[in-house]
Design an enzyme around this catalytic site. Structure first.
Site, PDB file in Angstrom:
ATOM      1  N   LYS A   1       0.872  -1.193   0.000  1.00 43.00           N
ATOM      2  CA  LYS A   1       0.000   0.000   0.000  1.00 43.00           C
ATOM      3  C   LYS A   1       0.895   1.225   0.000  1.00 43.00           C
ATOM      4  O   LYS A   1       2.029   1.181   0.482  1.00 43.00           O
ATOM      5  CB  LYS A   1      -0.860   0.012   1.270  1.00 43.00           C
ATOM      6  CG  LYS A   1      -2.081   0.891   1.175  1.00 43.00           C
ATOM      7  CD  LYS A   1      -3.211   0.162   0.465  1.00 43.00           C
ATOM      8  CE  LYS A   1      -4.419   1.025   0.254  1.00 43.00           C
ATOM      9  NZ  LYS A   1      -5.571   0.218  -0.172  1.00 43.00           N
TER      10      LYS A   1
ATOM     11  N   GLY B   1      -5.396   2.663  -7.606  1.00 37.27           N
ATOM     12  CA  GLY B   1      -6.134   3.738  -6.946  1.00 37.27           C
ATOM     13  C   GLY B   1      -6.557   3.377  -5.535  1.00 37.27           C
ATOM     14  O   GLY B   1      -6.465   2.229  -5.099  1.00 37.27           O
ATOM     15  N   ASP B   2      -6.990   4.380  -4.799  1.00 37.37           N
ATOM     16  CA  ASP B   2      -7.607   4.240  -3.477  1.00 37.37           C
ATOM     17  C   ASP B   2      -8.274   5.598  -3.241  1.00 37.37           C
ATOM     18  O   ASP B   2      -8.434   6.377  -4.191  1.00 37.37           O
ATOM     19  CB  ASP B   2      -6.551   3.907  -2.406  1.00 37.37           C
ATOM     20  CG  ASP B   2      -7.176   3.372  -1.112  1.00 37.37           C
ATOM     21  OD1 ASP B   2      -7.525   2.187  -1.072  1.00 37.37           O
ATOM     22  OD2 ASP B   2      -7.349   4.152  -0.146  1.00 37.37           O
TER      23      ASP B   2
END
Ligand code: GLU
Length: 444
Positions: free
Chosen positions: A126, A165-166
């Protein structure tokens, strides 16, 4: 002291001031107890839990960029490569002012198990930054993304680490980052997912997290004797996950009556108008007040309040820790039968326990929102074979993956005598594959 308790203590002592990371580790390790106790000697000798809770590596870097007034701004960038025992690191990039190392570590840790649950060969990672794309011009967003990628490109690659994406990172940001990667590294590879369709993106990736959430919810309801058709649904959030969750819920015959953003929420008893929501959020990038202004049946309320509305199904799709114990109590009192997490860790630990004790079906994010990253893995496959699949092909694979995830966690829960406890089931099912791969690959 049990091995789980020892490791929990050690994680908290070694990583002070990272409460979200502690919360995620606690939630996972607590529910892994039965699986750990069954193999305690081996796992302890292998230091498996110590290795699992310590990222392979973590990068923290300066991101300088110039704003529209000519002023230099400085943000902090992060990438945590947590575990690659079953595939290249995979996970999104969060752009939000709240981002810090502890948040990225909690998300990266969760991602290991989520990615394992998809059944696809992807490890956990992440990243992100405390940059806030809200209110910035396109030129400023591009300047930030280029500077961010100038550093990040040293650590990622199609076979190494594939970001996506996030929150705060959508198609626009991925486009600017992909362009900069290509310019610096000179290779055209599937280094990011969530790309535009004209340059290697996958059909159905945009819809995937929201659609996947509904496919899993539908299966969970079906296996517990309920039909999603005719149900009333409360959704929080109004970003990519919320929008496509609402769209699929309507397609399946349910009615979504709420959405929210960081300042308020909308109650629309006629059912959320998804086309209008998309226009407000995706095109105008505006507040929900604009949705309410354009729609007669909608009421706008300041602050929090989505979970006080009577519903059968609650889908928290905004961010971590947004559904608290008092919200869980309100949902139970109003007769809610199911909660499925579209966001990562939106429900606090005490709220989750309360829902489970009160027989509310509860699907944790690492299973329920895995459709996004699963479709990212399908994008990676398409990039590797230099082909693109049709929308129907990707969507039907996604549906199969979500149904499988549900049965895997249902089976894992049953195997350990925890029938209906999908939190335990998801953690155990995700963990087993990673643990086996780690042990097979030796001490590394
Ligand atoms: N950010 C999403 C998640 O939390 C998607 C990650 C990806 O596609 O790599 O799973």
């Amino acid at each position: 002291m049990s091995y789980v308790d020892e490791v929990l203590e050690r994680v908290i002592a070694k990583n002070p001031a990272e409460p979200e990371f502690h919360q995620a580790v606690k939630e996972v390790l607590e529910s892994l107890r039965p699986a750990i106790e069954a193999n305690e000697e081996t796992y302890r000798r292998e230091a498996l839990l110590e290795r699992l809770t310590e990222p392979d590596r973590q990068f923290k870097f300066r991101v300088p960029w110039v704003d529209d007034k000519g002023q230099v701004q400085v943000n902090t960038g992060y990438r945590v490569q947590f575990n690659n025992s079953i595939g290249p690191y995979k996970g999104g990039l969060r752009l939000h002012p709240s981002v810090n190392l502890g948040i990225i570590k909690f998300l990266g840790f969760e991602q290991i198990f989520k990615n394992s649950l998809t059944g696809l060969p992807i490890g956990g990672g992440k990243g992100g930054s405390d940059f806030d794309p809200k209110g910035k011009s396109d030129r400023e967003v591009m300047a930030f993304c280029q500077s961010f990628m100038t550093e990040l490109c040293k650590y990622i690659g199609a076979d190494t680490d594939v970001p996506a994406g996030d929150i705060g990172t959508g198609a626009r940001e991925i486009g600017y980052m992909f362009g900069q990667f290509k310019k610096i590294r000179g290779t055209y590879e599937g280094v990011l997912t969530g790309k535009g369709l004209s340059y290697g993106g996958s059909l159905a990736r945009t819809e995937a997290t929201g659609y996947g959430l509904l496919y899993l919810t539908e299966e969970m309801l079906k296996c517990n004797g309920h039909d999603i058709k005719g149900k009333t649904v409360c959704i929080s959030g109004s970003g990519n996950v919320a929008i496509y969750a609402a769209q699929k819920a309507h397609q399946l015959g349910a009615k979504v009556v709420t959405v929210s953003d960081s300042t308020g929420w909308v109650y629309d008893p006629e059912g959320i108008d998804v086309a209008l929501l998309k226009e407000v959020k995706e095109v105008k990038r505006a507040r929900l007040t604009e949705y309410a202004a354009a729609r007669q049946s909608a009421e706008y309320h300041e602050g929090r309040g989505v979970w006080s509305v009577k519903c059968d199904i609650a889908l928290p799709c905004a961010t971590q820790n947004e559904l608290f114990l008092e919200d869980a109590k309100a949902l139970v009192a109003n007769g809610c039968i199911a909660v499925a997490e579209g966001a990562n860790m939106p429900t606090t630990l005490d709220a989750t326990e309360y829902l489970q004790q009160n027989k509310v079906l509860f699907a944790p994010g690492k299973a329920a929102n895995a459709g996004g990253v699963a479709t990212s893995a399908l994008e990676m496959s398409q990039n590797s074979e230099r082909l693109s699949w049709t929308f129907e092909e990707v969507d039907s694979k996604l549906q199969g993956i979500m149904v499988n995830i549900f049965h895997n966690l249902d089976d894992a829960a049953k195997r350990y005598g925890k029938e209906g406890d999908y939190v335990t089931g998801a953690n155990i099912a995700g963990f087993e594959k990673v643990a086996e791969a780690m042990i097979a690959q030796g001490v590394c």
